[in-house]
Design an enzyme around this catalytic site. Structure first.
Site, mmCIF file in Angstrom:
data_model
loop_
_atom_site.group_PDB
_atom_site.id
_atom_site.type_symbol
_atom_site.label_atom_id
_atom_site.label_comp_id
_atom_site.label_asym_id
_atom_site.label_seq_id
_atom_site.Cartn_x
_atom_site.Cartn_y
_atom_site.Cartn_z
ATOM 1 N N SER A 43 45.033 32.101 -3.485
ATOM 2 C CA SER A 43 45.035 32.975 -4.659
ATOM 3 C C SER A 43 46.083 34.066 -4.526
ATOM 4 O O SER A 43 46.340 34.574 -3.432
ATOM 5 C CB SER A 43 43.677 33.649 -4.825
ATOM 6 O OG SER A 43 43.521 34.620 -3.840
ATOM 7 N N HIS A 91 41.936 46.002 2.373
ATOM 8 C CA HIS A 91 41.057 45.117 3.160
ATOM 9 C C HIS A 91 39.581 45.327 2.826
ATOM 10 O O HIS A 91 38.825 44.384 2.704
ATOM 11 C CB HIS A 91 41.271 45.334 4.667
ATOM 12 C CG HIS A 91 42.590 44.807 5.153
ATOM 13 N ND1 HIS A 91 43.011 44.930 6.459
ATOM 14 C CD2 HIS A 91 43.595 44.139 4.520
ATOM 15 C CE1 HIS A 91 44.203 44.374 6.603
ATOM 16 N NE2 HIS A 91 44.584 43.893 5.436
ATOM 17 N N LYS A 109 44.384 42.548 10.617
ATOM 18 C CA LYS A 109 44.412 43.877 11.212
ATOM 19 C C LYS A 109 45.276 44.763 10.343
ATOM 20 O O LYS A 109 46.123 44.209 9.606
ATOM 21 C CB LYS A 109 44.951 43.850 12.645
ATOM 22 C CG LYS A 109 46.098 42.906 12.953
ATOM 23 C CD LYS A 109 47.374 42.999 12.183
ATOM 24 C CE LYS A 109 48.138 44.283 12.334
ATOM 25 N NZ LYS A 109 49.423 44.260 11.566
ATOM 26 N N ASP A 194 49.601 49.532 11.581
ATOM 27 C CA ASP A 194 50.301 48.245 11.553
ATOM 28 C C ASP A 194 50.673 47.725 12.935
ATOM 29 O O ASP A 194 50.473 46.548 13.238
ATOM 30 C CB ASP A 194 51.567 48.351 10.697
ATOM 31 C CG ASP A 194 52.123 46.968 10.411
ATOM 32 O OD1 ASP A 194 51.448 46.220 9.690
ATOM 33 O OD2 ASP A 194 53.195 46.626 10.920
HETATM 34 N N1 LIG Z 1 49.288 39.049 12.400
HETATM 35 C C1 LIG Z 1 50.549 39.179 12.052
HETATM 36 O O1 LIG Z 1 51.454 38.695 12.685
HETATM 37 C C2 LIG Z 1 50.892 39.973 10.848
HETATM 38 C C3 LIG Z 1 49.900 40.616 10.147
HETATM 39 N N2 LIG Z 1 50.183 41.303 9.009
HETATM 40 C C4 LIG Z 1 49.087 41.908 8.278
HETATM 41 O O2 LIG Z 1 48.922 41.200 7.054
HETATM 42 C C5 LIG Z 1 48.603 42.097 6.023
HETATM 43 C C6 LIG Z 1 49.621 41.988 4.895
HETATM 44 O O3 LIG Z 1 50.894 42.273 5.407
HETATM 45 P P1 LIG Z 1 52.208 41.710 4.665
HETATM 46 O O4 LIG Z 1 52.042 40.293 4.322
HETATM 47 O O5 LIG Z 1 53.384 42.136 5.467
HETATM 48 O O6 LIG Z 1 52.120 42.593 3.356
HETATM 49 P P2 LIG Z 1 52.986 42.467 2.038
HETATM 50 O O7 LIG Z 1 53.068 43.830 1.468
HETATM 51 O O8 LIG Z 1 54.227 41.717 2.279
HETATM 52 O O9 LIG Z 1 52.067 41.542 1.127
HETATM 53 C C7 LIG Z 1 50.888 41.967 0.678
HETATM 54 C C8 LIG Z 1 50.459 41.090 -0.469
HETATM 55 O O10 LIG Z 1 49.181 41.629 -0.825
HETATM 56 C C9 LIG Z 1 49.010 41.519 -2.211
HETATM 57 N N3 LIG Z 1 48.652 42.787 -2.792
HETATM 58 C C10 LIG Z 1 47.504 43.035 -3.416
HETATM 59 N N4 LIG Z 1 47.454 44.290 -3.848
HETATM 60 C C11 LIG Z 1 48.626 44.872 -3.528
HETATM 61 C C12 LIG Z 1 49.188 46.165 -3.735
HETATM 62 N N5 LIG Z 1 48.525 47.135 -4.378
HETATM 63 N N6 LIG Z 1 50.409 46.413 -3.257
HETATM 64 C C13 LIG Z 1 51.100 45.457 -2.608
HETATM 65 N N7 LIG Z 1 50.605 44.213 -2.388
HETATM 66 C C14 LIG Z 1 49.388 43.924 -2.844
HETATM 67 C C15 LIG Z 1 50.302 40.997 -2.812
HETATM 68 O O11 LIG Z 1 50.139 39.588 -3.078
HETATM 69 P P3 LIG Z 1 49.670 38.951 -4.463
HETATM 70 O O12 LIG Z 1 50.227 39.788 -5.557
HETATM 71 O O13 LIG Z 1 50.246 37.592 -4.437
HETATM 72 O O14 LIG Z 1 48.177 38.916 -4.478
HETATM 73 C C16 LIG Z 1 51.325 41.178 -1.709
HETATM 74 O O15 LIG Z 1 52.291 40.177 -1.741
HETATM 75 C C17 LIG Z 1 48.493 43.471 6.669
HETATM 76 O O16 LIG Z 1 47.163 43.669 7.036
HETATM 77 C C18 LIG Z 1 49.336 43.337 7.914
HETATM 78 O O17 LIG Z 1 48.923 44.206 8.933
HETATM 79 C C19 LIG Z 1 51.462 41.359 8.547
HETATM 80 C C20 LIG Z 1 52.492 40.756 9.203
HETATM 81 C C21 LIG Z 1 52.293 40.013 10.416
HETATM 82 O O1 LIG Z 2 50.993 42.298 12.589
HETATM 83 C C1 LIG Z 2 52.192 42.438 12.610
HETATM 84 O O2 LIG Z 2 52.924 41.752 13.498
HETATM 85 C C2 LIG Z 2 54.279 41.508 13.257
HETATM 86 C C3 LIG Z 2 54.965 42.727 12.692
HETATM 87 O O3 LIG Z 2 56.278 42.424 12.382
HETATM 88 C C4 LIG Z 2 54.240 43.197 11.455
HETATM 89 O O4 LIG Z 2 54.812 44.393 10.968
HETATM 90 C C5 LIG Z 2 52.811 43.455 11.756
HETATM 91 O O5 LIG Z 2 52.102 43.653 10.558
#
Ligand SMILES: NC(=O)C1=CN([C@@H]2O[C@H](COP(=O)(O)OP(=O)(O)OC[C@H]3O[C@@H](n4cnc5c(N)ncnc54)[C@H](OP(=O)(O)O)[C@@H]3O)[C@@H](O)[C@H]2O)C=CC1
Ligand SMILES: O=C1OC[C@@H](O)[C@H](O)[C@H]1O
Length: 384
Positions: A43, A91, A109, A194
């Protein structure tokens, strides 16, 4: 017969892409024959077309349903568990939505914005008999499991100090400006939630999680935050943690272990990305040290360095089967917990997620870092 887990993906950005790519890898490539995964729904909050595009781009096998709202996703009877990869700010609301709809949850996280929200998620999951886990993928790496086992076996003696750094030198002004989730207070931006979470992960999985459950005690915390001048989110945070490691009933001879957790967007723990600056993680015991290499969230090797005269240095390197990112190991854990009717993972217990959120609350309190009231709120549902 391998147990099948059917996943629904809430959001479809960078992070969910990596997770879904890993979910689609054949578990046999990592010697997992007892579980399998299927992505049955995706979604996007913005449009069904975006979800459709994601399914096509990632080549997700049919049947996989695209939804244009999170409400529709959580209502899909075919979905067992929802993977949430929205910004930290969202979250709590997103996980509550899934739990209230009766779905198990794996939530990225940092778990929530604050400990109060985390506690309500845990209470809700328990009340409804649903599985809930913070997606701290690094804990499920074979490397992390081995390091924790070495500590428990006393390979480096008593562990007195752990130093962990998760820092990347970035031109924050041009890379993030003011809107990007890394610096945007409305999205609970900043490096603590983050990246600092990974430094805390190493401190906790070595100094807290390796103890028997009844000896795990929350640490005291001293910290410094440097605010990013354009938004006030933290661009650098350093935390000193002190864990009581033994608490005899008479209060005498309490021992403490120290954790130094660092995170920054201005300096790098590995500036040349060649490891020249040394390991991002050092686990120091009275009989030696374990050093963990590459990057805190995705380490690739460790070295065990015994004290002089007590043996040879040993290095152990790890592969990522099927060229994965390493997120499949946490997914396998979720699948096994669901198969076995467990409501939480032993490796990332909910109690520990809450203690870590409490540490981050205290660090933000000391540094004066307050997010907008709407995203700190425990009210549900709340339009953000
Ligand atoms: N474990 C790992 O390696 C990583 C973990 N993360 C985690 O994943 C999560 C998301 O990070 P990331 O993908 O970089 O985030 P992004 O900002 O790139 O993407 C977030 C997505 O969330 C949705 N969304 C819903 N509400 C909002 C809002 N108000 N503003 C912006 N986006 C919104 C959007 O998708 P849509 O509109 O399609 O619903 C958007 O594309 C975080 O918790 C981060 O810590 C991130 C990177 C690596
Ligand atoms: O969880 C993460 O791991 C990779 C990083 O690049 C990112 O910022 C973070 O959200």
């Amino acid at each position: 017969m391998a147990h099948l887990t059917k996943w629904g993906i809430m959001v479809q950005q960078l992070k969910s892409t990596a997770f879904v790519r890993d979910l689609l890898k054949d578990p046999k490539t990592r010697d997992a024959t007892d579980i399998t995964h299927q992505v049955v729904a995706v979604s996007s909050s913005s449009s069904k077309d975006r979800a459709d595009q994601f399914i096509t781009e990632l080549n997700i096998p049919s049947p996989c349903t695209a939804y244009g709202s999170y409400e529709d996703l959580v209502a899909d009877a075919n979905v067992d568990v929802i993977y949430i990869a929205t910004p930290h700010s969202h979250h709590y609301q997103n996980a509550m939505l899934a739990l209230e709809a009766g779905k198990h949850v794996l939530c990225e996280k940092a778990f929530t914005v604050n400990a109060a929200q985390a506690k309500i998620l845990v209470e809700t999951a328990r009340k409804k008999g649903l599985f809930l886990m913070e997606a701290v993928w690094t804990r499920y790496f074979p490397l992390s499991i081995q390091v924790r086992d070495l500590i428990k076996q006393g390979a480096i003696g008593e562990v007195y100090r752990v130093i962990a750094d998760t820092s990347f030198s970035m031109d924050a002004e041009s890379a993030f400006g003011v809107e990007n989730r890394m610096v945007n207070l409305d999205l609970a931006g900043g490096c603590l939630l983050d990246l600092g979470i990974y430094s805390l992960t190493w401190i906790f999985q070595t100094l807290y999680h390796t103890l028997p459950k009844d000896l795990r005690k929350p640490p005291t915390v001293t910290s410094q935050i440097t605010p990013y001048h354009l938004t006030g989110a933290d661009e650098a945070t350093t935390m000193l943690l002190s864990f009581p490691t033994s608490t005899p009933s008479n209060g005498a001879n309490v021992k403490y272990s120290q954790g130094v957790a660092m995170t920054s967007m201005r300096v790098a723990n590995d500036p040349d990305e060649e490891g020249t600056a040394g390991p991002p993680i050092r686990i120091q015991g009275d009989k030696g040290e374990i050093q963990v290499f590459k990057v805190a969230f995705q380490p690739t090797s460790y070295k065990i360095i015994p004290k002089k005269g007590f043996g040879e240095v040993k290095e152990v390197k790890f592969e990522f089967p099927a060229q994965g990112r390493g997120m499949y190991w946490e997914a396998d854990e979720v699948a096994r917990c669901l198969r076995d009717g467990k409501l939480e993972s032993e490796t990332m217990p909910l109690e520990e997620s809450i203690v870590i959120m409490e540490v981050m609350d205290e660090v933000r309190r000391q540094g004066g870092l307050i997010y907008p009231a709407s995203i700190e709120s425990t009210e549900y549902p709340l339009e953000l």
